[in-house]
Design a protein around this motif. Structure first.
Motif, mmCIF file in Angstrom:
data_model
loop_
_atom_site.group_PDB
_atom_site.id
_atom_site.type_symbol
_atom_site.label_atom_id
_atom_site.label_comp_id
_atom_site.label_asym_id
_atom_site.label_seq_id
_atom_site.Cartn_x
_atom_site.Cartn_y
_atom_site.Cartn_z
ATOM 1 N N VAL A 186 0.838 -1.204 0.000
ATOM 2 C CA VAL A 186 0.000 0.000 0.000
ATOM 3 C C VAL A 186 0.872 1.253 0.000
ATOM 4 O O VAL A 186 0.656 2.188 -0.777
ATOM 5 N N GLN A 187 1.868 1.280 0.877
ATOM 6 C CA GLN A 187 2.744 2.445 0.962
ATOM 7 C C GLN A 187 3.549 2.640 -0.320
ATOM 8 O O GLN A 187 3.748 3.771 -0.788
ATOM 9 N N SER A 188 4.005 1.550 -0.907
ATOM 10 C CA SER A 188 4.750 1.632 -2.165
ATOM 11 C C SER A 188 3.872 2.189 -3.284
ATOM 12 O O SER A 188 4.303 3.036 -4.068
ATOM 13 N N THR A 189 2.623 1.733 -3.332
ATOM 14 C CA THR A 189 1.691 2.202 -4.360
ATOM 15 C C THR A 189 1.378 3.683 -4.165
ATOM 16 O O THR A 189 1.315 4.449 -5.135
ATOM 17 N N LEU A 190 1.169 4.087 -2.916
ATOM 18 C CA LEU A 190 0.926 5.503 -2.641
ATOM 19 C C LEU A 190 2.087 6.370 -3.130
ATOM 20 O O LEU A 190 1.877 7.425 -3.740
ATOM 21 N N ARG A 191 3.318 5.925 -2.873
ATOM 22 C CA ARG A 191 4.484 6.691 -3.309
ATOM 23 C C ARG A 191 4.553 6.771 -4.829
ATOM 24 O O ARG A 191 4.782 7.837 -5.401
ATOM 25 N N LYS A 192 4.369 5.640 -5.500
ATOM 26 C CA LYS A 192 4.469 5.608 -6.961
ATOM 27 C C LYS A 192 3.418 6.501 -7.616
ATOM 28 O O LYS A 192 3.692 7.179 -8.604
ATOM 29 N N LEU A 193 2.210 6.480 -7.083
ATOM 30 C CA LEU A 193 1.110 7.243 -7.676
ATOM 31 C C LEU A 193 1.017 8.663 -7.133
ATOM 32 O O LEU A 193 0.181 9.440 -7.580
#
Length: 216
Positions: A186-193
């Protein structure tokens, strides 16, 4: 109401001839210009419905002028009228914001129809060029954009389940992974997007066509 038109071309005889023909057919020719800088400056002042734009304008091209005009004037549409039928010229003009593309071999009747349709919001192209533009945009849609964030298959699956409303523990149970691993995804996706929370994640998933229908 008549359609207001501005004619941009670096050849005075051609420019004046087109302007005269359009005026005789009921269009309101509000201005003409012979170079890109003048075209942009005058267009901002008179705000025509349609700018009839040549591409070969010297040091600054019609493509650049099209970009500046469409970027500054929301209600003004650009119809390119060019001697070139080269595919690269057509695509560059459309990417710059042109609503249509007509070659100069078009008849007076075709030009009148094209200006009217452009003012009405249609995309107008010389025969054969519409298919070229459509094919290019289909190709672009099918090709991953390197500038867009690329999510892994697991991140996409976690994103879809977050958007469905599942908690991190429910997602962990569903995917048979740890709660911590879910949170990491979730945190990785938030950063990428470049998003801030799960509500924004859910909105992103909906806008990008992921299956987010709630489960029974």
């Amino acid at each position: 109401m008549s359609v207001s038109v501005m004619v941009v071309d670096d050849h005075p005889l051609w420019r004046d001839g087109v302007a005269r023909d359009l005026a005789e057919r009921g269009f309101e020719v509000v201005a003409t210009a012979g170079d890109a800088a003048s075209a942009v400056r005058i267009a901002r002042a008179v705000r025509p419905d349609v700018v009839l734009m040549d591409l070969n304008l010297g040091e600054t091209t019609g493509v650049e002028a099209t970009t500046m005009i469409t970027g500054a004037l929301e209600g003004t549409r650009v119809l390119v009228l060019s001697a070139s039928g080269e595919h690269s010229d057509v695509l560059e003009a459309v990417k710059a914001g042109a609503s249509g593309y007509l070659v100069k071999s078009a008849s007076a009747e075709e030009l009148v129809e094209a200006v009217n349709r452009t003012a009405a919001g249609d995309a107008v192209f010389t025969a054969g060029l519409a298919g070229l533009v459509l094919g290019e945009y289909r190709r672009m849609a099918a090709t991953p954009d390197e500038d867009k964030p690329q999510l892994t298959e697991r991140e996409t699956e976690v994103l879809r389940l977050v958007a469905k409303g599942l908690t991190a523990r429910q997602i962990a149970n569903r995917l048979v992974i740890s709660h911590r691993t879910v949170e990491n995804h979730v945190q990785s996706t938030l950063r990428k997007l470049q998003l801030h929370n799960r509500v924004e994640l859910a909105r992103y998933a909906i806008e990008h066509g992921l299956d987010v229908e709630p489960e029974d």
